[in-house]
Scaffold this motif. Structure first.
Motif, PDB file in Angstrom:
ATOM      1  N   UNK A   8       0.839  -1.209   0.000  1.00 29.11           N
ATOM      2  CA  UNK A   8       0.000   0.000   0.000  1.00 29.11           C
ATOM      3  C   UNK A   8       0.873   1.258   0.000  1.00 29.11           C
ATOM      4  N   UNK A   9       1.981   1.223   0.740  1.00 29.23           N
ATOM      5  CA  UNK A   9       2.911   2.359   0.751  1.00 29.23           C
ATOM      6  C   UNK A   9       3.511   2.565  -0.635  1.00 29.23           C
ATOM      7  N   UNK A  10       3.838   1.471  -1.307  1.00 28.57           N
ATOM      8  CA  UNK A  10       4.375   1.569  -2.664  1.00 28.57           C
ATOM      9  C   UNK A  10       3.355   2.195  -3.610  1.00 28.57           C
ATOM     10  N   UNK A  11       2.114   1.760  -3.505  1.00 31.23           N
ATOM     11  CA  UNK A  11       1.063   2.312  -4.375  1.00 31.23           C
ATOM     12  C   UNK A  11       0.899   3.816  -4.120  1.00 31.23           C
ATOM     13  N   UNK A  12       0.955   4.222  -2.862  1.00 37.96           N
ATOM     14  CA  UNK A  12       0.846   5.647  -2.517  1.00 37.96           C
ATOM     15  C   UNK A  12       2.019   6.436  -3.094  1.00 37.96           C
ATOM     16  N   UNK A  13       3.228   5.914  -2.930  1.00 37.21           N
ATOM     17  CA  UNK A  13       4.411   6.593  -3.465  1.00 37.21           C
ATOM     18  C   UNK A  13       4.345   6.655  -4.986  1.00 37.21           C
ATOM     19  N   UNK A  14       3.899   5.581  -5.593  1.00 37.19           N
ATOM     20  CA  UNK A  14       3.789   5.543  -7.057  1.00 37.19           C
ATOM     21  C   UNK A  14       2.796   6.595  -7.555  1.00 37.19           C
ATOM     22  N   UNK A  15       1.660   6.722  -6.885  1.00 34.78           N
ATOM     23  CA  UNK A  15       0.674   7.720  -7.321  1.00 34.78           C
ATOM     24  C   UNK A  15       1.205   9.138  -7.121  1.00 34.78           C
ATOM     25  N   UNK A  16       1.931   9.368  -6.014  1.00 30.36           N
ATOM     26  CA  UNK A  16       2.539  10.690  -5.797  1.00 30.36           C
ATOM     27  C   UNK A  16       3.570  10.994  -6.869  1.00 30.36           C
ATOM     28  N   UNK A  17       4.333   9.972  -7.264  1.00 27.89           N
ATOM     29  CA  UNK A  17       5.351  10.169  -8.297  1.00 27.89           C
ATOM     30  C   UNK A  17       4.704  10.503  -9.638  1.00 27.89           C
ATOM     31  N   UNK A  18       3.651   9.804  -9.977  1.00 29.32           N
ATOM     32  CA  UNK A  18       2.954  10.067 -11.243  1.00 29.32           C
ATOM     33  C   UNK A  18       2.378  11.481 -11.243  1.00 29.32           C
ATOM     34  N   UNK A  19       1.762  11.862 -10.137  1.00 27.50           N
ATOM     35  CA  UNK A  19       1.171  13.200 -10.029  1.00 27.50           C
ATOM     36  C   UNK A  19       2.244  14.286 -10.114  1.00 27.50           C
TER      37      UNK A  19
END
Length: 123
Positions: A8-19
């Motif tokens: 879940x932390x990875x998914x959050x970081x990934x979405x922040x990176x994309x944004x």
């Protein structure tokens, strides 16, 4: 349980990176646009400088004499807007570096997550 939390932390970081990447590209496009506008204003001002001050010229808002248009293009660079765009770019670059560090730390904490991610991207 920890595996799910890391995922879940990875998914959050990934979405922040994309944004953040999207915002950074948008700011870079703004900078390119402003640079093009600045070059066009400079070239227009150079062409207008070759005309006498009493020469009538046309702009989309109506007929203006050369001295009025020259003053318009002299003030066109608007350094405050350039500064805002530059500060935004620097902020987003720092934010991107922070996101990358967070991702690196997460992957170092859970090597199995890194292996899962690599196996997903290979397929």
């Amino acid at each position: 349980m920890a595996d799910e939390a890391n995922r879940m932390a990875f998914i959050e970081i990934q979405s922040r990176m994309i944004e953040t990447t999207g915002k950074l590209k948008q700011v870079q496009n703004q900078m390119r646009t402003k640079e093009g506008e600045r070059k066009r204003a400079y070239l227009t001002r150079e062409e207008l400088s070759q005309l006498s001050d009493d020469t009538n010229t046309y702009k989309s808002i109506g007929r203006k004499n050369v001295s009025v248009l020259s003053k318009y293009f002299v003030g066109y660079s608007i350094p405050a807007i350039d500064l805002i765009v530059q500060v935004s770019k620097e902020y987003l670059e720092k934010q991107m570096a922070e996101i990358e560090n967070n991702l690196r730390e997460l992957l170092q904490q859970d090597p199995s997550l890194a292996h899962q991610i690599m196996s997903m991207s290979v397929m």
